[in-house]
Scaffold this motif. Structure first.
Motif, PDB file in Angstrom:
ATOM      1  N   LYS B 326      -3.044  63.523 -14.850  1.00 27.04           N
ATOM      2  CA  LYS B 326      -4.360  62.936 -15.084  1.00 27.04           C
ATOM      3  C   LYS B 326      -5.425  63.617 -15.990  1.00 27.04           C
ATOM      4  O   LYS B 326      -5.505  64.902 -16.185  1.00 27.04           O
ATOM      5  CB  LYS B 326      -5.043  62.542 -13.620  1.00 27.04           C
ATOM      6  N   ASP B 327      -6.548  63.048 -16.505  1.00 24.24           N
ATOM      7  CA  ASP B 327      -7.405  63.592 -17.215  1.00 24.24           C
ATOM      8  C   ASP B 327      -8.424  64.389 -16.246  1.00 24.24           C
ATOM      9  O   ASP B 327      -8.629  63.785 -15.279  1.00 24.24           O
ATOM     10  CB  ASP B 327      -8.062  62.471 -18.162  1.00 24.24           C
ATOM     11  N   ARG B 328      -9.012  65.068 -16.873  1.00 21.30           N
ATOM     12  CA  ARG B 328     -10.083  65.955 -15.961  1.00 21.30           C
ATOM     13  C   ARG B 328     -11.352  64.859 -15.943  1.00 21.30           C
ATOM     14  O   ARG B 328     -11.463  63.739 -16.470  1.00 21.30           O
ATOM     15  CB  ARG B 328     -10.690  67.117 -16.624  1.00 21.30           C
ATOM     16  N   MET B 329     -12.346  65.192 -15.245  1.00 19.02           N
ATOM     17  CA  MET B 329     -13.586  64.363 -14.906  1.00 19.02           C
ATOM     18  C   MET B 329     -14.249  64.380 -16.483  1.00 19.02           C
ATOM     19  O   MET B 329     -14.196  65.391 -16.897  1.00 19.02           O
ATOM     20  CB  MET B 329     -14.525  64.912 -13.731  1.00 19.02           C
ATOM     21  N   GLN B 330     -14.703  62.955 -16.619  1.00 19.72           N
ATOM     22  CA  GLN B 330     -15.377  62.910 -18.144  1.00 19.72           C
ATOM     23  C   GLN B 330     -17.031  62.645 -17.699  1.00 19.72           C
ATOM     24  O   GLN B 330     -17.267  61.433 -17.169  1.00 19.72           O
ATOM     25  CB  GLN B 330     -14.485  61.595 -18.752  1.00 19.72           C
ATOM     26  N   TRP B 331     -17.777  63.502 -18.323  1.00 19.67           N
ATOM     27  CA  TRP B 331     -18.949  62.998 -18.248  1.00 19.67           C
ATOM     28  C   TRP B 331     -19.514  62.734 -19.531  1.00 19.67           C
ATOM     29  O   TRP B 331     -18.984  62.845 -20.807  1.00 19.67           O
ATOM     30  CB  TRP B 331     -19.751  64.693 -18.004  1.00 19.67           C
ATOM     31  N   SER B 332     -20.533  61.864 -19.582  1.00 21.77           N
ATOM     32  CA  SER B 332     -21.157  61.234 -20.930  1.00 21.77           C
ATOM     33  C   SER B 332     -22.696  61.136 -20.610  1.00 21.77           C
ATOM     34  O   SER B 332     -23.265  60.878 -19.630  1.00 21.77           O
ATOM     35  CB  SER B 332     -20.397  59.968 -21.051  1.00 21.77           C
ATOM     36  N   VAL B 333     -23.405  61.177 -21.831  1.00 21.58           N
ATOM     37  CA  VAL B 333     -24.600  60.595 -21.561  1.00 21.58           C
ATOM     38  C   VAL B 333     -24.899  59.701 -22.760  1.00 21.58           C
ATOM     39  O   VAL B 333     -24.309  59.525 -23.581  1.00 21.58           O
ATOM     40  CB  VAL B 333     -25.723  62.007 -21.867  1.00 21.58           C
ATOM     41  N   GLY B 334     -26.073  58.748 -22.290  1.00 20.08           N
ATOM     42  CA  GLY B 334     -26.364  58.006 -23.479  1.00 20.08           C
ATOM     43  C   GLY B 334     -27.585  57.248 -23.301  1.00 20.08           C
ATOM     44  O   GLY B 334     -28.282  57.493 -22.225  1.00 20.08           O
ATOM     45  N   GLY B 335     -27.789  56.542 -24.174  1.00 16.26           N
ATOM     46  CA  GLY B 335     -28.926  55.667 -24.358  1.00 16.26           C
ATOM     47  C   GLY B 335     -29.189  54.359 -24.952  1.00 16.26           C
ATOM     48  O   GLY B 335     -28.082  54.382 -25.595  1.00 16.26           O
ATOM     49  N   SER B 336     -29.949  53.350 -24.616  1.00 15.70           N
ATOM     50  CA  SER B 336     -29.824  52.214 -25.219  1.00 15.70           C
ATOM     51  C   SER B 336     -30.887  51.368 -25.123  1.00 15.70           C
ATOM     52  O   SER B 336     -31.780  51.725 -24.304  1.00 15.70           O
ATOM     53  CB  SER B 336     -28.699  51.290 -24.504  1.00 15.70           C
ATOM     54  N   LEU B 337     -31.125  50.399 -25.847  1.00 21.74           N
ATOM     55  CA  LEU B 337     -32.306  49.533 -25.895  1.00 21.74           C
ATOM     56  C   LEU B 337     -31.839  48.223 -25.273  1.00 21.74           C
ATOM     57  O   LEU B 337     -30.707  47.539 -25.756  1.00 21.74           O
ATOM     58  CB  LEU B 337     -32.744  49.262 -27.407  1.00 21.74           C
ATOM     59  N   GLY B 338     -32.354  47.542 -24.330  1.00 18.64           N
ATOM     60  CA  GLY B 338     -31.799  46.364 -23.553  1.00 18.64           C
ATOM     61  C   GLY B 338     -32.627  45.322 -23.790  1.00 18.64           C
ATOM     62  O   GLY B 338     -33.962  45.336 -24.213  1.00 18.64           O
ATOM     63  N   LEU B 339     -31.724  44.009 -24.190  1.00 22.51           N
ATOM     64  CA  LEU B 339     -32.536  42.940 -24.206  1.00 22.51           C
ATOM     65  C   LEU B 339     -32.034  41.874 -22.947  1.00 22.51           C
ATOM     66  O   LEU B 339     -30.976  41.979 -22.889  1.00 22.51           O
ATOM     67  CB  LEU B 339     -32.244  42.272 -25.460  1.00 22.51           C
ATOM     68  N   ALA B 340     -32.953  41.450 -22.347  1.00 15.06           N
ATOM     69  CA  ALA B 340     -32.763  40.568 -21.238  1.00 15.06           C
ATOM     70  C   ALA B 340     -33.235  39.242 -21.256  1.00 15.06           C
ATOM     71  O   ALA B 340     -34.582  39.117 -21.468  1.00 15.06           O
ATOM     72  CB  ALA B 340     -32.968  41.184 -19.786  1.00 15.06           C
ATOM     73  N   TYR B 341     -32.500  38.189 -21.102  1.00 20.46           N
ATOM     74  CA  TYR B 341     -32.967  36.802 -20.973  1.00 20.46           C
ATOM     75  C   TYR B 341     -32.744  36.348 -19.738  1.00 20.46           C
ATOM     76  O   TYR B 341     -31.762  36.312 -19.089  1.00 20.46           O
ATOM     77  CB  TYR B 341     -32.171  35.905 -21.975  1.00 20.46           C
ATOM     78  N   HIS B 342     -33.922  35.821 -18.965  1.00 19.54           N
ATOM     79  CA  HIS B 342     -33.871  35.326 -17.586  1.00 19.54           C
ATOM     80  C   HIS B 342     -33.686  33.804 -17.632  1.00 19.54           C
ATOM     81  O   HIS B 342     -34.208  33.007 -17.957  1.00 19.54           O
ATOM     82  CB  HIS B 342     -35.334  35.557 -16.927  1.00 19.54           C
ATOM     83  N   ILE B 343     -32.140  33.375 -17.319  1.00 22.61           N
ATOM     84  CA  ILE B 343     -31.733  32.134 -17.250  1.00 22.61           C
ATOM     85  C   ILE B 343     -32.784  31.209 -16.137  1.00 22.61           C
ATOM     86  O   ILE B 343     -32.999  30.121 -16.370  1.00 22.61           O
ATOM     87  CB  ILE B 343     -30.209  32.297 -16.969  1.00 22.61           C
ATOM     88  N   ILE B 344     -32.620  32.129 -15.000  1.00 19.98           N
ATOM     89  CA  ILE B 344     -33.557  31.516 -13.931  1.00 19.98           C
ATOM     90  C   ILE B 344     -34.098  32.815 -13.386  1.00 19.98           C
ATOM     91  O   ILE B 344     -33.625  34.017 -13.951  1.00 19.98           O
ATOM     92  CB  ILE B 344     -32.707  30.780 -12.820  1.00 19.98           C
ATOM     93  N   PRO B 345     -35.286  32.678 -12.604  1.00 22.35           N
ATOM     94  CA  PRO B 345     -35.866  34.022 -12.158  1.00 22.35           C
ATOM     95  C   PRO B 345     -34.978  34.900 -11.646  1.00 22.35           C
ATOM     96  O   PRO B 345     -35.179  36.227 -11.729  1.00 22.35           O
ATOM     97  CB  PRO B 345     -36.983  33.210 -10.990  1.00 22.35           C
TER      98      PRO B 345
END
Lengths: 179, 390
Positions: B326-345
């Protein structure tokens, strides 16, 4: 009288009467083992009581292997409990003195079992442990050395010393009682 | 006499010896058995009670959070009460802009009331995240005072009062929203994939994973090539968000990631292919900062880290399954821009395009994370707002 297997079967079903029957059948045997390790009778009775609680609560895990196996299992539990008691309550010392050899040894069979048991219990703690483990638990000197944290050669010399002291006790007893 | 012989005689003499105890030990034994039996039952019962208490605690805790996150109705009621009952509590700041004039004091008070109502309306519009039909009610009510206030403006200079309309995108004012906080617990389901090439191929010489096989087959290194092809990892997950304040929230959850690779050894007239499948379970920890809200659409930034554990590693060479470390533990860091649409509240669909960097874990397992440590990714998901407005 039920055999061991029948008794086991009843105990595993939670039959309290069967549990008592087991106790009544083997309490004397358990006491005799305890008395070889611990000189004080009240302490032995406490150890035996504790042993039977352990026996009855873990009897479900016991793997029956024929008549006599239950007795042997009970004996090991009592011996272990007695050993632990001595380990916690008495200080064991071991010497590497080379024992003197004796030309003649009196017959052990001439001494009543209860007297001989009491003689063993009077041995110094270290010698008593080695003697019990070697003679009655059939441990090798290597196993004894591991269990007591001593050298294998020490175990052998301790046993020889125990034998020497016990022989002296027997000789004195025979002289006093002219048997 | 030898020691063994002496020991045997001693054992034989005492092995059948029995000595009765001086007192009946059975009472003590039975009492100990009963005590242990009660303890076992008590232990099981206690465990069940503790489990039930934990479940009830979670339910009550969640209910408490949801109960305390009810901002809408009281504020609306407060606006009405302010408009009708308390005309003297006008914001002083707005009055300072108006030229004091005895004749227009009534108009000043009316404007102040309008401003108060408008302020309340914007608070409701920004924080409630209600569907438009609900938001429009206070807006409509707010326009009434506006229309009334406009009438006297013909004669008297009136301050340029800006009434932020709910139709305009509104930037978050951090100081304002510090007071009006919807503390929302969110839960989300998502799927994620990287946006690099579907396959990444390169020729690798002397790949240690294949070297042993090469050596065993005594293949010559001339006319020999190794290729790696790493498919983009695909992730599915469940996330839970906890708000820290009005615009920041912390989220975590569980992510399942699968990553497939193919290693090809090319030799003259022969080809060996090994397929590798790695399964990871990860725990992300992200901080979300909400930037904008408009008509049910919200934009936010997310940044954080994730730890992935390789729970299963599969390897298949030419149709034969092989044991693989098995692979060793994998760490990652990240950032993103989020866009959300409220279908219902209570439900929103979101997309988070971003960048993720996978740290080298020092293992010998070759995979996408080592081949392309920094990559763009896209996460799509559904987010549940556990605080459903009435």
């Amino acid at each position: 009288m039920e055999n061991e297997q029948q008794l086991l079967s009843a105990i595993n079903q939670g039959d309290r009467a069967a549990m008592r029957q087991l106790y009544e059948r083997y309490k004397g045997y358990a006491m005799s083992i305890g008395l070889r390790y611990i000189p004080e009778v009240s302490d032995v009775e406490d150890v035996v009581q504790d042993s039977f609680v352990t026996i009855l609560t873990s009897i479900g895990k016991f793997d029956y292997r024929g008549e006599g196996s239950l007795k042997g299992w009970i004996g090991r539990i009592v011996a272990n409990k007695a050993f632990d008691f001595v380990k916690h309550h008495e200080r064991m010392t071991f010497t590497d003195v080379i024992p003197d050899t004796q030309d003649e040894e009196p017959e052990i069979e001439r001494i009543p079992p209860n007297v001989l048991t009491a003689m063993i219990a009077k041995l110094p703690t270290g010698y008593r442990m080695v003697l019990n483990l070697y003679v009655f638990e059939h441990c090798s000197h290597r196993e004894i050395a591991n269990k007591l944290g001593i050298k294998e050669s020490s175990s052998s010399s301790q046993l020889s010393r125990a034998r020497q002291i016990l022989t002296q006790m027997i000789t004195d007893y025979i002289k006093r009682h002219e048997i | 006499m030898k020691q063994e012989e002496w020991a045997e005689r001693l054992n034989n003499h005492l092995k059948d010896y029995h000595q009765e105890p001086t007192r009946d030990l059975w009472e003590g034994i039975e009492a100990s058995l009963d005590k242990q039996a009660k303890g076992a039952v008590h232990h099981i019962a206690m465990r069940r009670w503790l489990m039930a208490a934990a479940i009830i605690g979670v339910l009550f805790g969640g209910a408490y959070l949801m109960w305390n996150n009810e901002p809408v109705q009281p504020q609306v009621a407060q606006v009405k009460a302010t408009n009708h009952a308390d005309k003297e509590e006008a914001p002083v700041a707005t009055q300072a802009d108006i030229t004091p004039d005895a004749d227009v004091k009534a108009q000043e008070k009316l404007v102040a009331q309008v401003l108060t109502a408008a302020k309340a309306v914007t608070q409701i519009a920004e924080t409630a995240m209600l569907p438009e039909n609900v938001v429009s009610e206070p807006t409509e009510k707010a326009t009434q005072p506006d229309e009334t206030a406009n009438k006297p403006k013909e004669d008297t200079p009136s301050p340029q009062v800006h009434h932020p309309l709910s139709a305009e995108p509104k930037a978050y004012s951090h100081a304002k929203h510090h007071q009006q906080k919807p503390m929302r617990l969110t839960m989300g389901l998502f799927a994620q994939g990287n946006t690099n090439d579907m396959n990444n191929k390169n020729a690798v010489m002397m790949n240690p994973q294949l070297l042993h096989r090469v050596a065993a087959s005594r293949a010559f290194l001339a006319d020999y090539e190794e290729q790696e092809s790493h498919n983009q990892p695909i992730s599915f997950g469940l996330s839970v968000g906890y708000p820290l304040n009005s615009w920041l929230s912390l989220s975590s959850g569980l992510v399942y990631t699968r990553q497939n690779s193919t290693f090809t050894t090319l030799m003259p007239n022969h080809q060996i292919q090994r397929h590798q499948k790695l399964h990871y379970i990860g725990v992300p920890l992200n901080l979300q900062a909400h930037l904008l809200q408009w008509h049910g659409i919200s934009i936010y930034l997310t940044a954080g880290a994730q730890a992935d554990w390789n729970i299963k590693a599969e390897s298949n060479t030419d149709g034969v399954n092989q044991v693989m470390d098995k692979d060793r533990m994998q760490w990652s860091v990240g950032g993103s821009l989020g866009l959300a649409y409220h279908i219902i509240p209570q439900l929103s669909l979101y997309a988070e395009p971003g960048v993720r960097h996978y740290m080298d874990n020092g293992s010998t397992i070759n995979n996408y994370f080592k081949d392309k440590p920094t990559s763009f990714n896209l996460q799509l998901g559904l987010r549940f707002d556990l605080n459903s407005p009435k």
